[in-house]
Design an enzyme around this catalytic site. Structure first.
Site, short mmCIF file in Angstrom:
data_model
loop_
_atom_site.label_atom_id
_atom_site.label_comp_id
_atom_site.label_asym_id
_atom_site.label_seq_id
_atom_site.Cartn_x
_atom_site.Cartn_y
_atom_site.Cartn_z
N CYS A 98 -11.90 29.39 -3.27
CA CYS A 98 -11.10 30.35 -3.01
C CYS A 98 -10.42 31.00 -4.36
O CYS A 98 -11.03 31.36 -5.35
CB CYS A 98 -10.06 29.99 -1.94
N HIS A 107 -12.93 27.69 2.53
CA HIS A 107 -12.35 26.67 2.06
C HIS A 107 -13.15 25.54 2.92
O HIS A 107 -13.34 25.07 4.31
CB HIS A 107 -11.06 26.73 2.78
N GLU A 123 -12.83 22.31 2.94
CA GLU A 123 -12.00 21.29 3.28
C GLU A 123 -11.25 21.06 4.77
O GLU A 123 -11.15 20.25 5.18
CB GLU A 123 -10.86 20.97 2.23
#
Ligand code: XMP
Length: 526
Positions: free
Chosen positions: A92, A183, A185
């Site tokens: 990002c 993202h 994660e």
């Protein structure tokens, strides 16, 4: 004070460095990398390359950030990282930053892509190598940023695009530098873990060296090296998971030179002190000292009803008792403590994501005691502490123990503490805990306990009016204790607990259930 195990130059362990630009998910990235079996160290975004290089990183990850790369004071990293030959993954904000730094073009996105966005993969290897990413259903990224890369830097290919034609992933295979607009994660990104793993294993060439076993081997070796041949170490045990894991590590490393001190302040739950003492005696080879200080603490607390005053008294008395026992021996150089990673993380705090530190320090020991400090868990997240504990053979009763305040039941008795009130609360609390365990709900709850209020109300026992205290039950769901929701326990369960408490503890007149979330409430009542 020595920052035990924070010194990375000594360890040969493979590492990935995460530069933290203050993104809300930074800590989560570090955890995901470690869950994949690679040690990840979070450093502030502006850490100089010279310092990063000392870690000999296998890869560098640039985190997200609440900032935008256009801001004048946008957080920047040392430009030398791009020349270091170490693979880089920008997530990002990290992607926008590296794209801009390396000669690409970044613009504030015309469409803001927050939330779920699907993307199509144009080049699968190496980041999207996993087959699941070729299926449209898996190509959902979790976007949370308005900025986007308009033109990738020279040498970069577009690896994936969103439905709106935004670049979802770019990469320079030659230099092994990659950027993700989404993202990987967060759990909302299906398969995102695989992207991270592909970066770690395919791009950086990592192997899975971060395991509880390897941590234990390293920690034991380091404890021995730091302590030399003759020095002794003391460790205060509380019955909690962190101090217990520290103790078992020390025991493995230097049992014959370790002294474990358990100060029983009498404020633990029913039978808990006896249980932990039994366990420590049975399992620890080193010298175990059990100090029964229950009367001392009760005397000091007599007549004190202010919660902060109670905390202060308990904290101070603990230090006094510990000092009397540890310092009087005169032969101890080191003090081992259970400080863990979230307490010590240096992070990009300039950019917001609050570094959450425990505001509670009761039970901690001051530096002035004059010992050298050993903190073997400084590198570990809480769930890693539990994994290491399990590997060391600690029982579930300790590993899964719910968070318990240092000042113990003293802050769950509203008003002044006395021996009678303590016993009453211990009994009520034990009934509640047993029923929650019996209902199989313990693992879903963050904390569940009873509080003895200072309200006396009327009730009927037999044919008589009876005045007695109100017991409040508290059960919460939480991730990190910073916020919490009250648990929707079933009426049947609550009814059963209430009937047992009023039936088995004659003094109690009423039982109530606390339905306040945090905020505006707190988890504890004091
Ligand atoms: P609150 O009540 O502030 O609690 O929502 C957040 C978490 O901290 C624990 N707690 C303490 N822990 N000493 C501690 O070691 C304290 O004085 C203390 N007060 C609260 C509480 O149990 C919850 O997990």
């Amino acid at each position: 004070m020595e920052h035990f195990l924070a010194d990375n130059s000594e360890s040969l362990r493979e590492k990935v460095v995460l530069l933290d630009f203050g993104g809300q998910y930074s800590m989560l990235i570090a955890r995901r990398v470690r869950e994949a079996g690679v040690y990840c160290e979070m450093l502030p975004y502006d850490t100089p390359w010279e310092r990063i290089r000392e870690y000999n990183p296998a890869g560098i990850i640039l985190s997200g950030s609440p900032a935008s790369v256009y801001q004048e004071d946008a957080p920047r990293c040392d430009q030398a990282i791009y020349e270091g030959g170490v693979p880089i993954l920008g997530i990002c904000y990290g992607m926008h930053l590296l794209a801009g730094d390396l000669g690409g073009e970044v613009k504030r996105g015309s469409r803001s892509e927050f939330g779920r966005t699907s993307f199509t993969i144009e080049e699968a290897a190496p980041l999207f190598k996993d087959a699941s990413f070729r299926e449209e259903s898996f190509c959902n990224g979790w976007m949370s940023h308005q900025d986007e890369v308009l033109k990738p830097p020279p040498g970069f290919n577009v690896l994936a695009r969103t439905e709106n034609d935004t670049m979802a992933a770019i990469g320079d295979h030659e230099r092994k530098i990659y950027g993700l607009q989404f993202h990987p994660e967060v759990f909302h990104t299906p398969g995102g873990n695989n992207v991270l793993k592909n970066f770690l294993f395919e791009v950086c060439g990592c192997s899975r060296t971060w395991t509880p076993q390897s941590f234990i081997e390293d920690a034991v070796a380091k404890i021995r090296r730091v302590m030399g041949e003759r020095e002794k170490v003391v460790c205060a045990l509380s019955g909690g998971v962190d101090s217990s894991v520290v103790a078992f590590l020390l025991d493995k490393a230097v049992a014959d030179r370790a002294v474990f001190i358990f100060v029983d302040h009498g404020l633990l739950r029913l039978d808990e002190a006896e249980e932990v003492v039994r366990l420590y005696r049975e399992k620890l080879q080193g010298e175990f000292v059990h100090i029964d200080a229950r009367d001392r603490f009760l005397n000091r607390l007599a007549g004190v009803s202010d919660p902060e005053e109670k905390r202060r008294i308990i904290g101070n008395e603990f230090i006094v008792v510990f000092k009397e026992n540890a310092l009087s021996r005169g032969d101890i150089t080191y003090l081992a403590q259970g400080t863990i990673y979230p307490d010590v993380i240096e992070s990009g705090s300039a950019y917001g994501s609050a570094v959450i530190k425990s505001h509670h320090n009761v039970g901690g020991l001051p530096e002035e005691l004059g010992f050298e400090l050993i903190e073997p868990l400084r590198e570990l997240f809480k769930d890693e502490v539990r994994l290491v504990g399990a590997e060391l053979g600690l029982p579930d009763s300790i590993l899964k123990r719910q968070p318990f305040p240092g000042p113990g039941l003293a802050v769950r008795i509203i008003g002044a503490v006395s021996a009678e009130k303590l016993l009453l609360l211990q009994k009520a609390d034990a009934i509640f805990r047993n029923e929650v365990y019996a209902a199989g709900l313990a693992e879903d709850l963050w904390q569940f306990f009873a509080v003895l209020t200072d309200v006396n109300v009327v009730g009927v026992k037999g044919d008589d009016r009876h005045y007695g205290p109100v017991i409040a039950l508290r059960a919460v769901i939480s991730e990190d204790a910073m916020t919490a929701d009250w648990a929707r326990l079933s009426h049947d369960l609550l009814g059963k607990v209430s009937a047992r408490i009023t039936g088995e503890i004659p003094e109690v007149a009423r039982v109530v259930y606390d339905i306040t979330s945090k905020p505006p409430g707190t988890i504890e009542w004091e």
